[in-house]
Design a protein around this motif. Structure first.
Motif, PDB file in Angstrom:
ATOM      1  N   ARG A 116      39.695  29.221 -49.098  1.00 15.28           N
ATOM      2  CA  ARG A 116      40.192  27.992 -49.729  1.00 15.28           C
ATOM      3  C   ARG A 116      39.135  27.402 -50.665  1.00 15.28           C
ATOM      4  O   ARG A 116      39.456  26.938 -51.758  1.00 15.28           O
ATOM      5  N   LEU A 117      37.889  27.433 -50.229  1.00 11.27           N
ATOM      6  CA  LEU A 117      36.820  26.894 -51.065  1.00 11.27           C
ATOM      7  C   LEU A 117      36.604  27.752 -52.312  1.00 11.27           C
ATOM      8  O   LEU A 117      36.323  27.235 -53.399  1.00 11.27           O
ATOM      9  N   ARG A 118      36.743  29.056 -52.157  1.00  9.36           N
ATOM     10  CA  ARG A 118      36.592  29.960 -53.297  1.00  9.36           C
ATOM     11  C   ARG A 118      37.671  29.687 -54.339  1.00  9.36           C
ATOM     12  O   ARG A 118      37.393  29.608 -55.542  1.00  9.36           O
ATOM     13  N   VAL A 119      38.904  29.487 -53.888  1.00 10.28           N
ATOM     14  CA  VAL A 119      40.000  29.188 -54.807  1.00 10.28           C
ATOM     15  C   VAL A 119      39.755  27.845 -55.500  1.00 10.28           C
ATOM     16  O   VAL A 119      39.976  27.706 -56.704  1.00 10.28           O
ATOM     17  N   ALA A 120      39.269  26.853 -54.754  1.00 12.49           N
ATOM     18  CA  ALA A 120      38.971  25.541 -55.342  1.00 12.49           C
ATOM     19  C   ALA A 120      37.872  25.671 -56.399  1.00 12.49           C
ATOM     20  O   ALA A 120      37.952  25.047 -57.462  1.00 12.49           O
ATOM     21  N   LEU A 121      36.854  26.477 -56.120  1.00 15.14           N
ATOM     22  CA  LEU A 121      35.773  26.678 -57.082  1.00 15.14           C
ATOM     23  C   LEU A 121      36.294  27.356 -58.348  1.00 15.14           C
ATOM     24  O   LEU A 121      35.970  26.942 -59.464  1.00 15.14           O
ATOM     25  N   GLN A 122      37.107  28.372 -58.178  1.00 13.95           N
ATOM     26  CA  GLN A 122      37.669  29.061 -59.343  1.00 13.95           C
ATOM     27  C   GLN A 122      38.546  28.119 -60.170  1.00 13.95           C
ATOM     28  O   GLN A 122      38.475  28.119 -61.398  1.00 13.95           O
ATOM     29  N   ALA A 123      39.365  27.320 -59.492  1.00 13.66           N
ATOM     30  CA  ALA A 123      40.223  26.367 -60.200  1.00 13.66           C
ATOM     31  C   ALA A 123      39.381  25.340 -60.952  1.00 13.66           C
ATOM     32  O   ALA A 123      39.681  24.996 -62.115  1.00 13.66           O
ATOM     33  N   ALA A 124      38.323  24.856 -60.317  1.00 17.19           N
ATOM     34  CA  ALA A 124      37.448  23.875 -60.972  1.00 17.19           C
ATOM     35  C   ALA A 124      36.779  24.479 -62.204  1.00 17.19           C
ATOM     36  O   ALA A 124      36.635  23.800 -63.233  1.00 17.19           O
ATOM     37  N   LEU A 125      36.380  25.731 -62.126  1.00 17.79           N
ATOM     38  CA  LEU A 125      35.757  26.379 -63.288  1.00 17.79           C
ATOM     39  C   LEU A 125      36.751  26.528 -64.438  1.00 17.79           C
ATOM     40  O   LEU A 125      36.408  26.311 -65.604  1.00 17.79           O
ATOM     41  N   LEU A 126      37.992  26.890 -64.115  1.00 17.42           N
ATOM     42  CA  LEU A 126      39.015  26.982 -65.163  1.00 17.42           C
ATOM     43  C   LEU A 126      39.290  25.610 -65.774  1.00 17.42           C
ATOM     44  O   LEU A 126      39.431  25.485 -67.001  1.00 17.42           O
ATOM     45  N   LEU A 127      39.369  24.594 -64.931  1.00 16.78           N
ATOM     46  CA  LEU A 127      39.590  23.242 -65.442  1.00 16.78           C
ATOM     47  C   LEU A 127      38.433  22.798 -66.332  1.00 16.78           C
ATOM     48  O   LEU A 127      38.643  22.083 -67.319  1.00 16.78           O
ATOM     49  N   LEU A 128      37.212  23.218 -65.985  1.00 18.09           N
ATOM     50  CA  LEU A 128      36.063  22.887 -66.833  1.00 18.09           C
ATOM     51  C   LEU A 128      36.220  23.518 -68.225  1.00 18.09           C
ATOM     52  O   LEU A 128      35.934  22.878 -69.241  1.00 18.09           O
ATOM     53  N   MET A 172      35.327  20.677 -52.071  1.00 18.62           N
ATOM     54  CA  MET A 172      34.400  21.756 -51.706  1.00 18.62           C
ATOM     55  C   MET A 172      33.213  21.258 -50.900  1.00 18.62           C
ATOM     56  O   MET A 172      32.716  21.955 -50.019  1.00 18.62           O
ATOM     57  N   LEU A 173      32.726  20.069 -51.203  1.00 13.45           N
ATOM     58  CA  LEU A 173      31.509  19.586 -50.567  1.00 13.45           C
ATOM     59  C   LEU A 173      31.744  18.663 -49.378  1.00 13.45           C
ATOM     60  O   LEU A 173      30.808  18.346 -48.661  1.00 13.45           O
ATOM     61  N   TRP A 174      32.977  18.236 -49.162  1.00 16.33           N
ATOM     62  CA  TRP A 174      33.268  17.318 -48.054  1.00 16.33           C
ATOM     63  C   TRP A 174      32.941  18.001 -46.725  1.00 16.33           C
ATOM     64  O   TRP A 174      33.384  19.117 -46.473  1.00 16.33           O
ATOM     65  N   PRO A 175      32.171  17.368 -45.866  1.00 20.35           N
ATOM     66  CA  PRO A 175      31.675  18.046 -44.651  1.00 20.35           C
ATOM     67  C   PRO A 175      32.648  18.056 -43.476  1.00 20.35           C
ATOM     68  O   PRO A 175      32.262  17.831 -42.345  1.00 20.35           O
ATOM     69  N   TYR A 176      33.923  18.312 -43.715  1.00 21.09           N
ATOM     70  CA  TYR A 176      34.877  18.344 -42.615  1.00 21.09           C
ATOM     71  C   TYR A 176      35.166  19.756 -42.113  1.00 21.09           C
ATOM     72  O   TYR A 176      35.815  19.941 -41.093  1.00 21.09           O
ATOM     73  N   HIS A 177      34.709  20.736 -42.800  1.00 23.44           N
ATOM     74  CA  HIS A 177      35.031  22.114 -42.454  1.00 23.44           C
ATOM     75  C   HIS A 177      34.445  22.482 -41.095  1.00 23.44           C
ATOM     76  O   HIS A 177      33.333  22.114 -40.764  1.00 23.44           O
ATOM     77  N   ARG A 178      35.177  23.230 -40.322  1.00 28.82           N
ATOM     78  CA  ARG A 178      34.763  23.614 -38.980  1.00 28.82           C
ATOM     79  C   ARG A 178      34.304  25.078 -38.965  1.00 28.82           C
ATOM     80  O   ARG A 178      34.994  25.941 -38.438  1.00 28.82           O
ATOM     81  N   TYR A 179      33.141  25.284 -39.544  1.00 27.40           N
ATOM     82  CA  TYR A 179      32.560  26.611 -39.496  1.00 27.40           C
ATOM     83  C   TYR A 179      32.005  26.850 -38.095  1.00 27.40           C
ATOM     84  O   TYR A 179      31.582  25.929 -37.415  1.00 27.40           O
TER      85      TYR A 179
END
Length: 180
Positions: A154-166, A101-108
């Motif tokens: 993609r980032l939203r899904v990663a955040l949701q998955a991380a919260l469930l894993l927590l 989520m935090l890796w700065p490779y995204h091309r916004y």
């Protein structure tokens, strides 16, 4: 593909006395100004969503560290059992998602390149009118928003998955503590 330089807000404010290279006044359709302003507003909102997701990832780092230090210390006091290993694996999975989520490779794309704008709309054989520019840029903003949205999803899904894993991590630590 990334357009940088002039901000959307700067483009939304017409300048006094702007006209074509010949000095003739530029026709301005207020409907196109409205559409352009709404496109800029949408892009600014999208940029706020990205900043909010980064802040949430930071909060997730804190929550993960807090939970794992508090519960992990208690659970690991009597050695490593199966629930401890599961909790440690979940911790690494959460860490991987946070890095993603935090890796700065995204091309916004939240800005335009001023050189490209000059070449496309001012310095060409037929300079564009202000309304023509707003129309073209509103359509580019729409394409940029669609491109940004794919990354945000993609980032939203990663955040949701991380919260469930927590949550599963907390459960694993509690089960590890309960077995003692």
């Amino acid at each position: 593909m990334g357009r940088k330089g002039i901000s959307m807000v700067e483009l939304s404010e017409p300048r006094e006395g702007s006209g074509s290279r010949t000095g003739a006044p530029v026709e301005d359709d207020p409907r196109l100004a409205f559409v352009y302003d709404e496109a800029v507003r949408g892009l600014n909102h999208q940029q706020g969503v990205v900043e909010s997701m980064n802040a949430r990832a930071g909060s997730l780092i804190f929550a993960t560290a807090f939970v794992n230090s508090l519960l992990g210390a208690r659970a690991l006091s009597d050695g490593l059992g199966p629930w401890d290993w599961i909790a440690v694996v979940l911790l690494f999975c959460i860490g991987g998602l946070i890095v993603f989520m935090l890796w700065p490779y995204h091309r916004y794309t939240f800005r335009f390149d001023p050189e490209e704008l000059l070449e496309s709309y001012v310095d060409g054989d037929r300079p564009s009118t202000l309304s023509g520019m707003r129309r073209a840029l509103a359509l580019r903003i729409k394409a940029d928003m669609a491109s940004n949205w794919r990354i945000i999803q993609r980032l939203r899904v990663a955040l949701q998955a991380a919260l469930l894993l927590l949550l599963f991590d907390i459960l694993a630590w509690l089960l590890a503590i309960a077995r003692t």
